[in-house]
Design a protein around this motif. Structure first.
Motif, mmCIF file in Angstrom:
data_model
loop_
_atom_site.group_PDB
_atom_site.id
_atom_site.type_symbol
_atom_site.label_atom_id
_atom_site.label_comp_id
_atom_site.label_asym_id
_atom_site.label_seq_id
_atom_site.Cartn_x
_atom_site.Cartn_y
_atom_site.Cartn_z
ATOM 1 N N CYS A 107 -6.448 8.633 0.539
ATOM 2 C CA CYS A 107 -5.849 7.961 -0.642
ATOM 3 C C CYS A 107 -6.548 8.408 -1.933
ATOM 4 O O CYS A 107 -7.757 8.605 -1.962
ATOM 5 C CB CYS A 107 -5.992 6.454 -0.444
ATOM 6 N N HIS A 108 -5.783 8.523 -3.005
ATOM 7 C CA HIS A 108 -6.363 8.900 -4.297
ATOM 8 C C HIS A 108 -7.364 7.854 -4.784
ATOM 9 O O HIS A 108 -8.349 8.186 -5.450
ATOM 10 C CB HIS A 108 -5.251 9.080 -5.338
ATOM 11 N N TYR A 130 -4.937 8.890 6.788
ATOM 12 C CA TYR A 130 -4.050 8.602 5.648
ATOM 13 C C TYR A 130 -4.767 7.701 4.635
ATOM 14 O O TYR A 130 -4.746 7.958 3.428
ATOM 15 C CB TYR A 130 -2.764 7.932 6.147
ATOM 16 N N HIS A 148 -2.489 -0.548 -6.853
ATOM 17 C CA HIS A 148 -2.668 0.253 -5.636
ATOM 18 C C HIS A 148 -4.102 0.237 -5.141
ATOM 19 O O HIS A 148 -4.357 0.167 -3.937
ATOM 20 C CB HIS A 148 -2.217 1.692 -5.865
ATOM 21 N N HIS A 152 -2.433 14.598 1.888
ATOM 22 C CA HIS A 152 -1.956 13.213 1.784
ATOM 23 C C HIS A 152 -0.462 13.071 2.060
ATOM 24 O O HIS A 152 -0.037 12.151 2.758
ATOM 25 C CB HIS A 152 -2.304 12.645 0.407
ATOM 26 N N CYS A 186 1.652 3.847 -3.232
ATOM 27 C CA CYS A 186 0.959 5.115 -2.958
ATOM 28 C C CYS A 186 1.436 6.195 -3.926
ATOM 29 O O CYS A 186 2.627 6.291 -4.224
ATOM 30 C CB CYS A 186 1.245 5.523 -1.512
ATOM 31 N N TYR A 187 0.509 7.006 -4.408
ATOM 32 C CA TYR A 187 0.881 8.041 -5.384
ATOM 33 C C TYR A 187 1.928 8.991 -4.818
ATOM 34 O O TYR A 187 2.838 9.422 -5.535
ATOM 35 C CB TYR A 187 -0.360 8.842 -5.799
ATOM 36 N N TYR A 188 1.779 9.342 -3.528
ATOM 37 C CA TYR A 188 2.769 10.267 -2.975
ATOM 38 C C TYR A 188 4.143 9.609 -2.883
ATOM 39 O O TYR A 188 5.143 10.183 -3.315
ATOM 40 C CB TYR A 188 2.364 10.800 -1.589
ATOM 41 N N PHE A 199 0.842 -1.208 0.000
ATOM 42 C CA PHE A 199 0.000 0.000 0.000
ATOM 43 C C PHE A 199 0.869 1.247 0.000
ATOM 44 O O PHE A 199 0.618 2.196 -0.740
ATOM 45 C CB PHE A 199 -0.886 -0.046 1.253
HETATM 46 FE FE1 FES Z 1 -1.322 7.295 -1.182
HETATM 47 FE FE2 FES Z 1 -3.378 5.763 -2.010
HETATM 48 S S1 FES Z 1 -2.295 5.698 -0.124
HETATM 49 S S2 FES Z 1 -2.447 7.401 -3.025
#
Ligand code: FES
Length: 274
Positions: A207-208, A203, A155, A241, A114-116, A110
């Motif tokens: 999430c995106h 968090y 993701h 985020h 994650c995008y970040y 995860f």
């Molecule tokens: Fe960071 Fe999904 S947890 S984009």
């Protein structure tokens, strides 16, 4: 997903129509500081989490029912008595398998997808690119359209598992309101466990993928007022985020460290009730 650049023979700063600049960058500020801090922060967390996951000591406080998130859920008969809130699904595990092995791959997956974090480690580890207006060392860029980076698209599935993990951590935090002689009890450990779980929810919900789940693929928000309302809330959270990503790394370590200190007898829990 980022599409690969289609610039002919070279890509990025080497593309045919880009200006020919010999220097790697014309930036004179300390552009390298942020990638460096990112590498140091992520490395520190990975080393700490890996060591703690394998040591198999001081992860459960029997008096107050504190369980560190790195060992939750503890589903093996190797787990110390009382720490298996959801029963024993597995027998004894050899020492090279962490007791939290069911959840660790998903937690890691995860975070890694994650995008970040992707943005952070693409810059800090792969230098792709290291910073704005700093040329990357790679000759070409294929983006996330082929292996191995196409795997990043899983993701959204890690997000669903993360929801379950957050529920498990919530259960752990609630059952930790336990007094030394039974019944209700409340100490500093409860505040730390609770703060950690609240921030983990923040968090996860920021999430995106959560934005997409709540408000994606809608053609008319006006026809889906509830989903639209949820989407606006999630979107607000989503703007935080990055901060939540770092904060929760910190609270995970803090929570585990505190449980370790109390469980090992190095300190006593500060008790407010019982
Ligand atoms: Fe960071 Fe999904 S947890 S984009």
């Amino acid at each position: 997903m980022s599409a690969p650049a289609d610039n002919g023979v070279g890509t990025g700063v080497r593309a045919p129509r880009r200006a020919r600049i010999a220097e790697r960058t014309l930036r004179t500020d300390r552009w390298w500081l942020q990638p460096l801090l990112t590498v140091l922060g992520l490395s520190a967390f990975i080393i700490y989490a890996t060591v703690r996951s394998f040591v198999r000591t001081a992860y459960w406080v029997p008096d107050y029912h504190y369980l560190t998130p790195f060992y939750s859920p503890c589903l093996s008969t190797s787990c110390v008595e009382g720490s298996s809130h959801f029963g024993h699904w597995f027998g004894d595990l050899p020492g090279f398998i962490p007791l939290g092995f069911v959840v660790l791959p998903f937690l890691l997956g995860f975070r890694l997808t994650c995008y970040y974090y992707r943005k952070a480690y693409y810059r800090a580890v792969w230098f792709s690119p290291p910073a704005c207006a700093v040329a990357e060392p790679h000759a070409k860029y294929t983006g996330e359209t082929r292996l191995p980076l196409i795997i990043q698209n899983v993701h959204r599935y890690f997000f669903y598992v993360a929801l379950i993990v957050s529920l498990v951590n919530t259960y752990d935090a609630i059952t930790a309101f336990h007094g030394k002689t039974g019944g209700f009890g409340f100490g500093l450990g409860n505040i730390i466990l609770l703060a950690n779980v609240v921030l983990l929810w923040a968090y996860t919900l920021s999430c995106h993928s959560c934005r997409h789940v709540t408000g994606g693929r809608l053609k008319h928000f006006s026809k889906h007022p509830v989903r639209y309302w949820i989407w606006t809330k999630v979107s607000k959270l989503n703007t935080r985020h990055m901060a939540l990503a770092w904060t929760t790394l910190g609270t995970l370590v803090l929570t585990d460290f505190y449980v370790m200190l109390v469980a090992s007898g190095a300190i006593s829990d500060l008790r407010f009730v019982n």
